[in-house]
Design a protein around this motif. Structure first.
Motif, PDB file in Angstrom:
ATOM      1  N   PHE A 246     -33.470 -25.939 -14.875  1.00  0.00           N
ATOM      2  CA  PHE A 246     -32.941 -27.297 -14.754  1.00  0.00           C
ATOM      3  C   PHE A 246     -31.415 -27.324 -14.717  1.00  0.00           C
ATOM      4  CE2 PHE A 246     -31.712 -31.461 -16.540  1.00  0.00           C
ATOM      5  CZ  PHE A 246     -32.302 -32.269 -15.587  1.00  0.00           C
ATOM      6  N   MET A 247     -30.757 -26.367 -15.358  1.00  0.00           N
ATOM      7  CA  MET A 247     -29.294 -26.316 -15.331  1.00  0.00           C
ATOM      8  C   MET A 247     -28.777 -26.224 -13.897  1.00  0.00           C
ATOM      9  SD  MET A 247     -26.251 -26.210 -16.495  1.00  0.00           S
ATOM     10  CE  MET A 247     -26.233 -25.938 -18.266  1.00  0.00           C
ATOM     11  N   TYR A 248     -29.432 -25.395 -13.069  1.00  0.00           N
ATOM     12  CA  TYR A 248     -29.009 -25.251 -11.678  1.00  0.00           C
ATOM     13  C   TYR A 248     -29.402 -26.479 -10.857  1.00  0.00           C
ATOM     14  CZ  TYR A 248     -28.128 -20.428 -12.966  1.00  0.00           C
ATOM     15  OH  TYR A 248     -27.651 -19.301 -13.578  1.00  0.00           O
ATOM     16  N   ILE A 249     -30.539 -27.070 -11.194  1.00  0.00           N
ATOM     17  CA  ILE A 249     -30.964 -28.282 -10.481  1.00  0.00           C
ATOM     18  C   ILE A 249     -29.946 -29.398 -10.676  1.00  0.00           C
ATOM     19  CG2 ILE A 249     -32.689 -30.136 -10.476  1.00  0.00           C
ATOM     20  CD1 ILE A 249     -34.820 -28.045 -10.983  1.00  0.00           C
ATOM     21  N   ILE A 250     -29.461 -29.556 -11.898  1.00  0.00           N
ATOM     22  CA  ILE A 250     -28.503 -30.612 -12.177  1.00  0.00           C
ATOM     23  C   ILE A 250     -27.172 -30.341 -11.467  1.00  0.00           C
ATOM     24  CG2 ILE A 250     -27.379 -29.766 -14.294  1.00  0.00           C
ATOM     25  CD1 ILE A 250     -27.821 -32.489 -15.513  1.00  0.00           C
ATOM     26  N   MET A 251     -26.797 -29.061 -11.335  1.00  0.00           N
ATOM     27  CA  MET A 251     -25.581 -28.713 -10.605  1.00  0.00           C
ATOM     28  C   MET A 251     -25.729 -29.050  -9.120  1.00  0.00           C
ATOM     29  SD  MET A 251     -23.399 -27.597 -12.818  1.00  0.00           S
ATOM     30  CE  MET A 251     -22.185 -26.817 -11.765  1.00  0.00           C
ATOM     31  N   TYR A 252     -26.890 -28.738  -8.561  1.00  0.00           N
ATOM     32  CA  TYR A 252     -27.136 -29.097  -7.166  1.00  0.00           C
ATOM     33  C   TYR A 252     -27.123 -30.614  -6.979  1.00  0.00           C
ATOM     34  CZ  TYR A 252     -28.187 -24.504  -5.180  1.00  0.00           C
ATOM     35  OH  TYR A 252     -28.087 -23.227  -4.705  1.00  0.00           O
ATOM     36  N   SER A 253     -27.578 -31.350  -7.985  1.00  0.00           N
ATOM     37  CA  SER A 253     -27.545 -32.806  -7.905  1.00  0.00           C
ATOM     38  C   SER A 253     -26.103 -33.316  -7.824  1.00  0.00           C
ATOM     39  CB  SER A 253     -28.254 -33.426  -9.113  1.00  0.00           C
ATOM     40  OG  SER A 253     -29.621 -33.122  -9.106  1.00  0.00           O
ATOM     41  N   PHE A 254     -25.201 -32.706  -8.597  1.00  0.00           N
ATOM     42  CA  PHE A 254     -23.784 -33.075  -8.513  1.00  0.00           C
ATOM     43  C   PHE A 254     -23.263 -32.868  -7.085  1.00  0.00           C
ATOM     44  CE2 PHE A 254     -23.208 -31.517 -13.178  1.00  0.00           C
ATOM     45  CZ  PHE A 254     -23.894 -32.634 -13.624  1.00  0.00           C
ATOM     46  N   ILE A 255     -23.584 -31.699  -6.521  1.00  0.00           N
ATOM     47  CA  ILE A 255     -23.112 -31.385  -5.168  1.00  0.00           C
ATOM     48  C   ILE A 255     -23.707 -32.358  -4.151  1.00  0.00           C
ATOM     49  CG2 ILE A 255     -23.120 -29.630  -3.352  1.00  0.00           C
ATOM     50  CD1 ILE A 255     -23.190 -27.525  -5.618  1.00  0.00           C
ATOM     51  N   GLY A 256     -25.011 -32.627  -4.282  1.00  0.00           N
ATOM     52  CA  GLY A 256     -25.660 -33.553  -3.355  1.00  0.00           C
ATOM     53  C   GLY A 256     -25.076 -34.953  -3.432  1.00  0.00           C
ATOM     54  N   ALA A 257     -24.789 -35.412  -4.654  1.00  0.00           N
ATOM     55  CA  ALA A 257     -24.159 -36.730  -4.802  1.00  0.00           C
ATOM     56  C   ALA A 257     -22.795 -36.753  -4.125  1.00  0.00           C
ATOM     57  CB  ALA A 257     -24.021 -37.068  -6.288  1.00  0.00           C
ATOM     58  N   GLY A 258     -22.040 -35.660  -4.251  1.00  0.00           N
ATOM     59  CA  GLY A 258     -20.739 -35.587  -3.595  1.00  0.00           C
ATOM     60  C   GLY A 258     -20.852 -35.595  -2.085  1.00  0.00           C
ATOM     61  N   VAL A 259     -21.843 -34.884  -1.548  1.00  0.00           N
ATOM     62  CA  VAL A 259     -22.067 -34.875  -0.099  1.00  0.00           C
ATOM     63  C   VAL A 259     -22.428 -36.275   0.391  1.00  0.00           C
ATOM     64  CG1 VAL A 259     -23.593 -34.020   1.724  1.00  0.00           C
ATOM     65  CG2 VAL A 259     -22.692 -32.449   0.003  1.00  0.00           C
TER      66      VAL A 259
ATOM     67  N   ALA B 174     -28.108 -38.373 -13.866  1.00  0.00           N
ATOM     68  CA  ALA B 174     -29.147 -39.400 -13.978  1.00  0.00           C
ATOM     69  C   ALA B 174     -30.242 -39.212 -12.936  1.00  0.00           C
ATOM     70  CB  ALA B 174     -28.522 -40.789 -13.852  1.00  0.00           C
ATOM     71  N   VAL B 175     -29.849 -38.951 -11.689  1.00  0.00           N
ATOM     72  CA  VAL B 175     -30.839 -38.807 -10.619  1.00  0.00           C
ATOM     73  C   VAL B 175     -31.716 -37.581 -10.838  1.00  0.00           C
ATOM     74  CG1 VAL B 175     -31.138 -38.391  -8.147  1.00  0.00           C
ATOM     75  CG2 VAL B 175     -29.482 -40.076  -8.926  1.00  0.00           C
ATOM     76  N   SER B 176     -31.141 -36.500 -11.364  1.00  0.00           N
ATOM     77  CA  SER B 176     -31.925 -35.283 -11.586  1.00  0.00           C
ATOM     78  C   SER B 176     -33.032 -35.500 -12.614  1.00  0.00           C
ATOM     79  CB  SER B 176     -31.008 -34.144 -12.047  1.00  0.00           C
ATOM     80  OG  SER B 176     -30.489 -34.407 -13.334  1.00  0.00           O
ATOM     81  N   VAL B 177     -32.878 -36.496 -13.478  1.00  0.00           N
ATOM     82  CA  VAL B 177     -33.877 -36.779 -14.512  1.00  0.00           C
ATOM     83  C   VAL B 177     -34.810 -37.910 -14.117  1.00  0.00           C
ATOM     84  CG1 VAL B 177     -34.212 -37.591 -16.884  1.00  0.00           C
ATOM     85  CG2 VAL B 177     -32.461 -35.893 -16.392  1.00  0.00           C
TER      86      VAL B 177
END
Length: 354
Positions: free
Chosen positions: A138-151, A272-275
């Motif tokens: 989940f740690m990596y999933i949440i990091m990818y969520s940050f990147i996706g939100a930025g994109v 928030a979105v990752s959860v």
């Protein structure tokens, strides 16, 4: 009088006018923080007690403060209901504070992580994770969520910048709707091709039913630090709402403030979105309600938005379990029942002002 003295005097006059017209209300803010926190605690107690299994409040109290792993009701409280309620509170605070920051930085009353592509971008990143990296921590999933939100945000502002006449609030939201639709379609295409529709189903519906303790343990530090950073940035955001020229005249490094605010928003929205998935409109409704109650000082708006956002999502989750038991209504759909009419009202108001 020199030119610099004249400019300083004009800036002071402008600021004085704005502060007179838009006065903050610290007493109301204090009442919201105290009353909202009490309501939040009481709401959590009710929410943890309510569910498919009928559990008395005394059992809930024992499960929290004297946990016995051999008792099934205690396991239900500790492993299912408690992380769900705490997750809903954190998600609500995250979306609300992110929306408040976005509205303050852009001076756009319709700014919201869901309307401006951040949620869809984070969801697209989740689809990629589930398709190409199954079983990712989940740690990596949440990091990818940050990147996706930025994109998602980058695409929205990039598309919106091509609009003739600049980025008006309505044009920015239209660009957000187009980019969100594109990213959602790509996410669905990935889900169908790689047969991960069941994994993505929770995200499309939006809800906190599947929240686990390990998710909260990873999410909580990010959210806590981001909200703390938002409160530290609150005075600068308040000055930005007066206009970039006035803020710069008062010594604010506006670009640095916007960069810091954008990073905070990406962390909050991505977490928030990752959860919880695709829950929109929290960041649109709550900041407007908070500004109406406490004024425009972001030193009050941000903490009050966090409390009211937590309360909204927690109550929506409770209502989702009460409407059609034992089945659950998606939380995102319930909040949208309030958010869509509110959005249409704001859009019509902005159109009249163009």
């Amino acid at each position: 009088m020199g030119m610099s003295d004249l400019t300083e005097q004009i800036n002071k006059d402008d600021i004085g006018e704005e502060r007179t017209r838009l006065r903050s209300r610290p007493l109301a803010a204090s009442l919201i923080l105290i009353g909202g926190t009490i309501a939040l605690v009481l709401g959590m107690a009710v929410s943890v007690s309510f569910g498919a299994a009928d559990i008395e409040f005394i059992t809930v109290w024992q499960a929290i403060f004297a946990f016995d792993p051999t008792l099934t009701p205690h396991q239900i409280i500790q492993e299912l209901r408690l992380p769900r309620v705490l997750g809903g509170a954190m998600v609500g605070a995250s979306f609300a504070v992110a929306g408040a920051l976005m509205q303050g930085m852009t001076r756009n009353p319709m700014a919201d992580s869901g309307l401006l592509g951040l949620n869809a971008g984070a969801g697209f990143a989740l689809a990629i994770c589930f398709a190409f990296f199954p079983g990712m921590p989940f740690m990596y999933i949440i990091m990818y969520s940050f990147i996706g939100a930025g994109v998602g945000a980058g695409l929205v502002f990039g598309v919106g910048s091509f609009a003739k006449g600049g980025l008006s609030p309505v044009r920015l939201v239209l660009a957000g709707a187009a980019v969100s639709a594109l990213l959602a379609a790509l996410s669905e295409g990935i889900a169908l091709y790689f047969r991960i529709g069941q994994d993505m189903a929770f995200w499309y519906a939006g809800g906190v039913a599947g929240t686990k303790w390990n998710q909260l343990e990873i999410m909580a530090p990010w959210v806590g630090l981001a909200i703390l950073a938002a409160m530290m940035l609150s005075r600068s955001i308040t000055l930005l709402t007066l206009g970039e020229e006035i803020a710069a005249g008062l010594g604010q490094r506006t670009r640095l403030v916007k960069l810091a605010g954008t990073i905070i928003v990406l962390v909050l929205a991505g977490s928030a979105v990752s959860v919880v998935g695709a829950v929109g409109f929290v960041g649109l409704i709550i900041p407007h309600l908070t500004r109406y109650l406490v004024g425009v000082d972001y030193r009050w708006i941000i903490p009050c938005s966090a409390v009211l956002g937590s309360l909204l999502v927690m109550l929506a989750d409770l209502a989702a379990r009460m409407i059609n038991p034992p089945y659950e209504t998606p939380v995102g759909a319930l909040i949208a029942l309030i958010g869509v009419p509110f959005f249409l009202y704001l859009a019509r108001k902005e159109r009249r002002e163009l």
